[in-house]
Scaffold this motif. Structure first.
Motif, mmCIF file in Angstrom:
data_model
loop_
_atom_site.group_PDB
_atom_site.id
_atom_site.type_symbol
_atom_site.label_atom_id
_atom_site.label_comp_id
_atom_site.label_asym_id
_atom_site.label_seq_id
_atom_site.Cartn_x
_atom_site.Cartn_y
_atom_site.Cartn_z
ATOM 1 N N SER A 60 -131.156 -28.714 45.763
ATOM 2 C CA SER A 60 -132.214 -27.901 45.153
ATOM 3 C C SER A 60 -131.711 -27.087 43.971
ATOM 4 O O SER A 60 -132.363 -27.025 42.924
ATOM 5 C CB SER A 60 -132.822 -26.959 46.196
ATOM 6 O OG SER A 60 -133.465 -27.688 47.203
ATOM 7 N N LEU A 61 -130.557 -26.456 44.117
ATOM 8 C CA LEU A 61 -130.030 -25.603 43.043
ATOM 9 C C LEU A 61 -129.700 -26.389 41.783
ATOM 10 O O LEU A 61 -129.913 -25.910 40.673
ATOM 11 C CB LEU A 61 -128.784 -24.855 43.525
ATOM 12 C CG LEU A 61 -129.043 -23.690 44.466
ATOM 13 C CD1 LEU A 61 -127.749 -23.253 45.142
ATOM 14 C CD2 LEU A 61 -129.685 -22.528 43.715
ATOM 15 N N HIS A 108 -132.072 -13.865 41.103
ATOM 16 C CA HIS A 108 -132.645 -14.491 42.292
ATOM 17 C C HIS A 108 -131.523 -14.601 43.316
ATOM 18 O O HIS A 108 -130.349 -14.680 42.945
ATOM 19 C CB HIS A 108 -133.181 -15.890 41.974
ATOM 20 C CG HIS A 108 -134.230 -15.889 40.925
ATOM 21 N ND1 HIS A 108 -135.572 -15.827 41.207
ATOM 22 C CD2 HIS A 108 -134.132 -15.946 39.570
ATOM 23 C CE1 HIS A 108 -136.258 -15.843 40.078
ATOM 24 N NE2 HIS A 108 -135.406 -15.916 39.072
ATOM 25 N N TYR A 109 -131.881 -14.659 44.580
ATOM 26 C CA TYR A 109 -130.873 -14.701 45.628
ATOM 27 C C TYR A 109 -130.974 -15.970 46.465
ATOM 28 O O TYR A 109 -132.066 -16.445 46.751
ATOM 29 C CB TYR A 109 -130.999 -13.472 46.543
ATOM 30 C CG TYR A 109 -130.741 -12.207 45.777
ATOM 31 C CD1 TYR A 109 -129.438 -11.767 45.565
ATOM 32 C CD2 TYR A 109 -131.783 -11.478 45.216
ATOM 33 C CE1 TYR A 109 -129.188 -10.623 44.824
ATOM 34 C CE2 TYR A 109 -131.537 -10.335 44.472
ATOM 35 C CZ TYR A 109 -130.233 -9.923 44.283
ATOM 36 O OH TYR A 109 -129.994 -8.799 43.530
ATOM 37 N N VAL A 110 -129.816 -16.472 46.837
ATOM 38 C CA VAL A 110 -129.690 -17.568 47.784
ATOM 39 C C VAL A 110 -129.190 -16.937 49.069
ATOM 40 O O VAL A 110 -128.186 -16.224 49.063
ATOM 41 C CB VAL A 110 -128.677 -18.632 47.273
ATOM 42 C CG1 VAL A 110 -128.440 -19.693 48.332
ATOM 43 C CG2 VAL A 110 -129.143 -19.230 45.960
ATOM 44 N N GLU A 126 -132.557 -20.067 51.998
ATOM 45 C CA GLU A 126 -133.692 -19.701 51.157
ATOM 46 C C GLU A 126 -133.204 -19.483 49.734
ATOM 47 O O GLU A 126 -132.123 -18.931 49.519
ATOM 48 C CB GLU A 126 -134.315 -18.413 51.696
ATOM 49 C CG GLU A 126 -135.437 -17.874 50.877
ATOM 50 C CD GLU A 126 -136.016 -16.586 51.459
ATOM 51 O OE1 GLU A 126 -137.027 -16.126 50.914
ATOM 52 O OE2 GLU A 126 -135.450 -16.038 52.425
ATOM 53 N N ILE A 127 -133.997 -19.926 48.771
ATOM 54 C CA ILE A 127 -133.748 -19.623 47.363
ATOM 55 C C ILE A 127 -134.931 -18.765 46.910
ATOM 56 O O ILE A 127 -136.049 -19.267 46.783
ATOM 57 C CB ILE A 127 -133.632 -20.888 46.489
ATOM 58 C CG1 ILE A 127 -132.567 -21.835 47.039
ATOM 59 C CG2 ILE A 127 -133.319 -20.497 45.041
ATOM 60 C CD1 ILE A 127 -132.521 -23.187 46.328
ATOM 61 N N GLU A 128 -134.664 -17.495 46.712
ATOM 62 C CA GLU A 128 -135.714 -16.529 46.383
ATOM 63 C C GLU A 128 -136.538 -16.990 45.185
ATOM 64 O O GLU A 128 -136.000 -17.383 44.153
ATOM 65 C CB GLU A 128 -135.070 -15.176 46.082
ATOM 66 C CG GLU A 128 -136.068 -14.104 45.736
ATOM 67 C CD GLU A 128 -135.386 -12.812 45.329
ATOM 68 O OE1 GLU A 128 -135.796 -11.774 45.853
ATOM 69 O OE2 GLU A 128 -134.454 -12.851 44.506
ATOM 70 N N PHE A 164 -121.931 -22.826 41.664
ATOM 71 C CA PHE A 164 -122.622 -23.241 42.876
ATOM 72 C C PHE A 164 -122.133 -24.603 43.355
ATOM 73 O O PHE A 164 -121.939 -24.810 44.552
ATOM 74 C CB PHE A 164 -124.142 -23.262 42.682
ATOM 75 C CG PHE A 164 -124.784 -21.923 42.880
ATOM 76 C CD1 PHE A 164 -124.850 -21.340 44.138
ATOM 77 C CD2 PHE A 164 -125.328 -21.236 41.812
ATOM 78 C CE1 PHE A 164 -125.438 -20.095 44.333
ATOM 79 C CE2 PHE A 164 -125.930 -19.995 41.987
ATOM 80 C CZ PHE A 164 -125.980 -19.426 43.252
ATOM 81 N N LEU A 183 -129.149 -27.378 49.971
ATOM 82 C CA LEU A 183 -129.150 -26.237 49.062
ATOM 83 C C LEU A 183 -128.650 -26.652 47.681
ATOM 84 O O LEU A 183 -129.274 -26.336 46.661
ATOM 85 C CB LEU A 183 -128.286 -25.129 49.648
ATOM 86 C CG LEU A 183 -128.350 -23.760 49.028
ATOM 87 C CD1 LEU A 183 -129.768 -23.243 48.946
ATOM 88 C CD2 LEU A 183 -127.477 -22.814 49.830
#
Length: 102
Positions: free
Chosen positions: A41-42, A89-91, A18-20, A55, A38
């Motif tokens: 997306s990031l 934000h959190y991953v 999940e990416i908050e 990342f 991931l």
């Protein structure tokens, strides 16, 4: 983040990533596929160069899968943070069986 289903072994079981505030939880059958999705997306987010490089390094280097597996084995999950649009934000990466229903 698109959910992907991979055929074959080599994963440590299903994981949820999940990416908050960017994309909700997505379940993947294998950790290597989850890390690839991931990163896909990031890398599209407006992160600064240092965050993006960190990342990329953490999620794509050859030892990435084993290192993330070790974090999950040791701590039950892996949580990484980044700043975007003036806030953190959190991953999150965790085993699928550790997710509590909402």
């Amino acid at each position: 983040m698109r959910k992907r289903k991979a055929v074959g072994s080599g994963g440590s079981g299903p994981v949820v990533v999940e990416i908050e505030d960017v994309c909700g939880p997505a379940t993947f059958d294998r950790l290597p596929v989850a890390l690839s999705a991931l990163w896909d997306s990031l890398r599209l987010l407006p992160l600064d160069a240092v965050q993006s490089d960190a990342f990329r390094h953490f999620l794509t280097r050859p030892e990435a899968v084993e290192q993330v597996r070790e974090f999950i084995r040791r701590d039950g999950r892996l949580v990484l943070a980044f700043d975007m649009n003036g806030r953190s934000h959190y991953v999150r990466i965790r085993p699928a069986d550790k997710v509590k229903p909402r």
